[in-house]
Structures are given as C-alpha cells and as structure tokens.
Design a protein around this motif. Structure first.
Motif, PDB file in Angstrom:
ATOM      1  N   LYS A 105       0.836  -1.196   0.000  1.00  0.00           N
ATOM      2  CA  LYS A 105       0.000   0.000   0.000  1.00  0.00           C
ATOM      3  C   LYS A 105       0.874   1.251   0.000  1.00  0.00           C
ATOM      4  CE  LYS A 105      -3.655   2.239   2.690  1.00  0.00           C
ATOM      5  NZ  LYS A 105      -4.485   2.150   3.914  1.00  0.00           N
ATOM      6  N   ALA A 106       0.460   2.238  -0.788  1.00  0.00           N
ATOM      7  CA  ALA A 106       1.224   3.479  -0.863  1.00  0.00           C
ATOM      8  C   ALA A 106       1.140   4.235   0.454  1.00  0.00           C
ATOM      9  CB  ALA A 106       0.692   4.349  -2.004  1.00  0.00           C
ATOM     10  N   VAL A 107       2.170   5.040   0.714  1.00  0.00           N
ATOM     11  CA  VAL A 107       2.195   5.904   1.892  1.00  0.00           C
ATOM     12  C   VAL A 107       1.726   7.297   1.462  1.00  0.00           C
ATOM     13  CG1 VAL A 107       3.674   7.018   3.601  1.00  0.00           C
ATOM     14  CG2 VAL A 107       4.031   4.602   3.021  1.00  0.00           C
ATOM     15  N   GLU A 108       0.704   7.811   2.121  1.00  0.00           N
ATOM     16  CA  GLU A 108       0.165   9.129   1.814  1.00  0.00           C
ATOM     17  C   GLU A 108       0.511  10.089   2.941  1.00  0.00           C
ATOM     18  OE1 GLU A 108      -3.980   8.614   1.273  1.00  0.00           O
ATOM     19  OE2 GLU A 108      -3.788   7.395  -0.553  1.00  0.00           O
ATOM     20  N   ASP A 156       0.310   1.578   7.001  1.00  0.00           N
ATOM     21  CA  ASP A 156      -0.468   0.544   7.670  1.00  0.00           C
ATOM     22  C   ASP A 156      -1.095   1.082   8.949  1.00  0.00           C
ATOM     23  OD1 ASP A 156       1.970   0.858   8.890  1.00  0.00           O
ATOM     24  OD2 ASP A 156       2.225  -1.261   9.362  1.00  0.00           O
ATOM     25  N   ILE A 157      -0.570   2.208   9.451  1.00  0.00           N
ATOM     26  CA  ILE A 157      -1.194   2.948  10.535  1.00  0.00           C
ATOM     27  C   ILE A 157      -1.187   4.420  10.136  1.00  0.00           C
ATOM     28  CG2 ILE A 157      -0.406   1.295  12.298  1.00  0.00           C
ATOM     29  CD1 ILE A 157       1.572   3.510  13.206  1.00  0.00           C
ATOM     30  N   THR A 158      -1.834   5.241  10.951  1.00  0.00           N
ATOM     31  CA  THR A 158      -1.817   6.690  10.740  1.00  0.00           C
ATOM     32  C   THR A 158      -0.995   7.332  11.835  1.00  0.00           C
ATOM     33  OG1 THR A 158      -3.991   6.687   9.690  1.00  0.00           O
ATOM     34  CG2 THR A 158      -3.209   8.776  10.566  1.00  0.00           C
ATOM     35  N   GLU A 159      -0.007   8.136  11.439  1.00  0.00           N
ATOM     36  CA  GLU A 159       0.837   8.845  12.398  1.00  0.00           C
ATOM     37  C   GLU A 159       0.640  10.339  12.224  1.00  0.00           C
ATOM     38  OE1 GLU A 159       4.673   6.095  13.306  1.00  0.00           O
ATOM     39  OE2 GLU A 159       4.757   7.281  11.488  1.00  0.00           O
ATOM     40  N   SER A 160       0.653  11.051  13.356  1.00  0.00           N
ATOM     41  CA  SER A 160       0.505  12.498  13.334  1.00  0.00           C
ATOM     42  C   SER A 160       1.738  13.142  13.942  1.00  0.00           C
ATOM     43  CB  SER A 160      -0.744  12.926  14.117  1.00  0.00           C
ATOM     44  OG  SER A 160      -1.910  12.392  13.520  1.00  0.00           O
ATOM     45  N   TYR A 161       2.239  14.177  13.280  1.00  0.00           N
ATOM     46  CA  TYR A 161       3.399  14.917  13.750  1.00  0.00           C
ATOM     47  C   TYR A 161       3.001  16.380  13.920  1.00  0.00           C
ATOM     48  CZ  TYR A 161       6.295  10.928  12.337  1.00  0.00           C
ATOM     49  OH  TYR A 161       6.855   9.688  12.204  1.00  0.00           O
ATOM     50  N   ALA A 194       1.818  11.113  -2.387  1.00  0.00           N
ATOM     51  CA  ALA A 194       1.776   9.668  -2.150  1.00  0.00           C
ATOM     52  C   ALA A 194       3.099   9.060  -2.594  1.00  0.00           C
ATOM     53  CB  ALA A 194       0.609   9.026  -2.892  1.00  0.00           C
ATOM     54  N   LEU A 195       3.564   8.081  -1.850  1.00  0.00           N
ATOM     55  CA  LEU A 195       4.859   7.458  -2.108  1.00  0.00           C
ATOM     56  C   LEU A 195       4.700   5.955  -2.298  1.00  0.00           C
ATOM     57  CD1 LEU A 195       6.923   9.200   0.723  1.00  0.00           C
ATOM     58  CD2 LEU A 195       6.879   9.853  -1.681  1.00  0.00           C
ATOM     59  N   GLU A 196       5.412   5.415  -3.275  1.00  0.00           N
ATOM     60  CA  GLU A 196       5.537   3.976  -3.402  1.00  0.00           C
ATOM     61  C   GLU A 196       6.721   3.528  -2.546  1.00  0.00           C
ATOM     62  OE1 GLU A 196       3.383   2.077  -4.889  1.00  0.00           O
ATOM     63  OE2 GLU A 196       2.213   3.791  -5.628  1.00  0.00           O
ATOM     64  N   ARG A 197       6.826   2.208  -2.317  1.00  0.00           N
ATOM     65  CA  ARG A 197       7.909   1.674  -1.498  1.00  0.00           C
ATOM     66  C   ARG A 197       9.266   2.035  -2.098  1.00  0.00           C
ATOM     67  NH1 ARG A 197       5.750  -2.142   2.092  1.00  0.00           N
ATOM     68  NH2 ARG A 197       3.837  -1.143   2.803  1.00  0.00           N
ATOM     69  N   GLY A 198      10.174   2.497  -1.263  1.00  0.00           N
ATOM     70  CA  GLY A 198      11.506   2.872  -1.709  1.00  0.00           C
ATOM     71  C   GLY A 198      11.636   4.321  -2.116  1.00  0.00           C
ATOM     72  N   GLN A 199      10.540   5.087  -2.086  1.00  0.00           N
ATOM     73  CA  GLN A 199      10.585   6.486  -2.479  1.00  0.00           C
ATOM     74  C   GLN A 199      10.619   7.394  -1.260  1.00  0.00           C
ATOM     75  OE1 GLN A 199       7.096   7.008  -4.986  1.00  0.00           O
ATOM     76  NE2 GLN A 199       8.240   6.489  -6.836  1.00  0.00           N
ATOM     77  N   ARG A 200      11.060   8.630  -1.477  1.00  0.00           N
ATOM     78  CA  ARG A 200      11.015   9.669  -0.461  1.00  0.00           C
ATOM     79  C   ARG A 200      10.735  10.999  -1.136  1.00  0.00           C
ATOM     80  NH1 ARG A 200      16.243  10.478   2.803  1.00  0.00           N
ATOM     81  NH2 ARG A 200      15.995   8.258   3.257  1.00  0.00           N
ATOM     82  N   THR A 247       0.268  14.584   8.693  1.00  0.00           N
ATOM     83  CA  THR A 247      -0.381  13.281   8.803  1.00  0.00           C
ATOM     84  C   THR A 247       0.230  12.332   7.781  1.00  0.00           C
ATOM     85  OG1 THR A 247      -2.450  14.332   9.500  1.00  0.00           O
ATOM     86  CG2 THR A 247      -2.574  12.050   8.763  1.00  0.00           C
ATOM     87  N   VAL A 248       0.686  11.176   8.236  1.00  0.00           N
ATOM     88  CA  VAL A 248       1.290  10.161   7.372  1.00  0.00           C
ATOM     89  C   VAL A 248       0.489   8.875   7.525  1.00  0.00           C
ATOM     90  CG1 VAL A 248       3.398   8.946   6.754  1.00  0.00           C
ATOM     91  CG2 VAL A 248       3.549  11.218   7.759  1.00  0.00           C
TER      92      VAL A 248
END
Length: 288
Positions: free
Chosen positions: A211-214, A272-277, A236-242, A268-269
């Motif tokens: 799953k992509a990271v948003e 597989d979970i949602t993280e807030s900074y 949105a990021l695919e695996r291995g991207q920054r 907000t990232v």
C-alpha cells in the motif's frame, strides 16, 4: 634500513549512515580500504560497543543532562536480544601493498529506534588507528518515516521492553510526535529562509502489503499570515521512495522582532497505521 610510513585510503568519510530499516530486517554496506604504501599491513577492526572499557567510560553524566546541546553519544541504542546491532567482516587480516580490502558492515536492528549508533575503528599492527567511522542507523516497525528539523526528544532510550499502545476501538494505533523547524532569514536578503522535512516509504521483504504511503501537511490560514509558505505539502509514495516538503519564510511587514513567530502545523502520514506529527515552525531575522 629505511623507515616506511603505512598509509591507507578509505571509501567512506567519518560517518556511515545505514538509513532506515524495518525492525527485524538487515541492511549491508561495503567499506573499501586501500593500502597505498609499499608494505603489507596487518589490520584488525573494533567496535566501540564491544570495548572492554565501555562500562568504565559510561560512569559519567549523560550528555543530554549537560548544558551542551550536541549529541555526543558514540554508542547509541542496542538490540534487546544481546547481539550487536552492527557487525563487521572480516575482523582481521592483511592488506598487501597496493591492494584493497572490502569490509562488509551489517545493520540488524531488532526493535524500533531512531538512535542506533556505534564506532568502527580500523587498527594497523594492532595499535595504530588508521580510520574511525561513526556508524548510524534507524529502525521502524512501520513502512514510513519522517526526518528533518531539530530533535525534541532524548537520544537515549530505556532497555526495558514496553508493550505497544493499544488501539482505540479496534482501530490502528496512532503515534503523535513533535518536530521543530527553525528558519533564519538574513536581514535585507532577497531570498526567503528555507527548511524542509523528508517523508519516506521503506521497502522490505518483511512488509507484505504494498500500500502506498500518503502524507499531508496542514497549517491553516495562520501560516501565510505569519509569512510561511509550503512547497509540496501533500503526496503519495511507493515503497523505496522519499519526498521533501519545503517550508519558506519571509518576514511580514508588521513583524515585531522582539516576538518572533511560532506557529504549528499538522503532518499526517498514512501507511499501515496513521501517524501524526506536530510541526513547530519557528522563524527569526538574523544579521548578515
């Protein structure tokens, strides 16, 4: 007879950063050392964490309790399983004149931490230090990471194993952390002050889902009023991207220099979970 000075060249500088790794996974890097002298050099390698005098050296006040803001801990977080976080191969041998030796550095963290570190020392003839390399790395339980800004936490963690925070109402666990971005505008400059945050998605065979990271950085109307502007605040990021999120600041006309602006934004990232900074944006004007 002739006196000969042993000399070597190393392929890396003073720091070898292994980057972010999923906890339980392994990352490797190669350090090449070349013998540039005309004699055979016997070598051995040492890790600071395995030094016989380490316990004695640790009988002092931790660096985070001293007035200095510099993080001077050489040996950082260690594995819970008792094995070294970093390992080196080979540990001893000889480098013939004009030849090179490859050293494989393995980073194997067994739990989440941002402060894995150690120091690799290469010795010649068993006593002469040829190279010292600071080894660094970070591990996460989840496929995304955020880096940048001024650290607001303590770079030393307890070795006690703690249970993760239970999910609320059966939902994913949410972590809340803080980041500080300091922007300094040079008085009279035509260029704005700039800072950035990097959001990344890791790639690992331990991660089944792809799953992509948003991510999104929201600041509301308060940011432009204080002179802040965002560049690439969502994506949105695919695996291995920054991807980098840029922040720029130009002092507003009504700025009171005695009261520099301090505003906050929410990063907000989602993976597989949602993280807030909570991102604190602090700006000030400095003289050239």
């Amino acid at each position: 007879g002739h006196g000969v000075v042993p000399s070597t060249e190393c392929s890396v500088g003073e720091v070898l950063d292994m980057g972010y790794v999923v906890a339980g996974d392994t990352e490797t890097a190669t350090v090449k050392i070349k013998n540039t002298s005309n004699l055979t050099l016997p070598f051995s390698v040492q890790l600071e964490s395995l030094s016989p005098t380490r316990d004695k050296d640790r009988q002092k006040i931790p660096s985070f309790l001293t007035p200095s803001l510099q993080r001077t801990e050489i040996v950082g977080t260690q594995n819970y399983n008792g094995f070294s976080v970093f390992s080196i191969s080979p540990t001893e041998g000889k480098i013939e004149a004009g030849m090179s030796q490859d050293f494989v550095v393995t980073f194997s963290p067994d739990h989440e931490s941002l402060y894995y570190s150690d120091r690799l020392k290469v010795l010649l003839f068993g006593k002469q230090t040829a190279h010292e390399i600071l080894l660094k790395g970070a591990a996460r339980d989840h496929p995304m990471f955020v880096e940048g800004g001024v650290p607001l936490d303590v770079p030393v963690e307890s070795l006690a194993v703690t249970s993760p925070v239970k999910a609320l109402k059966g939902g994913p666990r949410e972590a809340v952390r803080s980041l500080l971005l300091l922007l300094e505008y040079v008085e009279g400059s035509a260029e704005p002050a700039r800072a950035e945050i990097t959001v990344g998605a890791m790639q690992s065979p331990l991660l089944a889902a792809k799953k992509a990271v948003e991510f999104s950085l929201e600041g509301g109307a308060e940011l432009p009023r204080a002179g802040f502007a965002l560049d690439g605040p969502r994506g949105a990021l695919e695996r291995g991207q920054r991807q980098r999120i840029g922040v720029s600041w130009v002092p507003p006309a009504d700025l009171q220099t005695s009261d520099p602006p301090l505003v906050s934004a929410l990063l907000t990232v989602k993976g597989d979970i949602t993280e807030s900074y909570r991102v604190l944006l602090m700006a000030r004007v400095v003289s050239a």
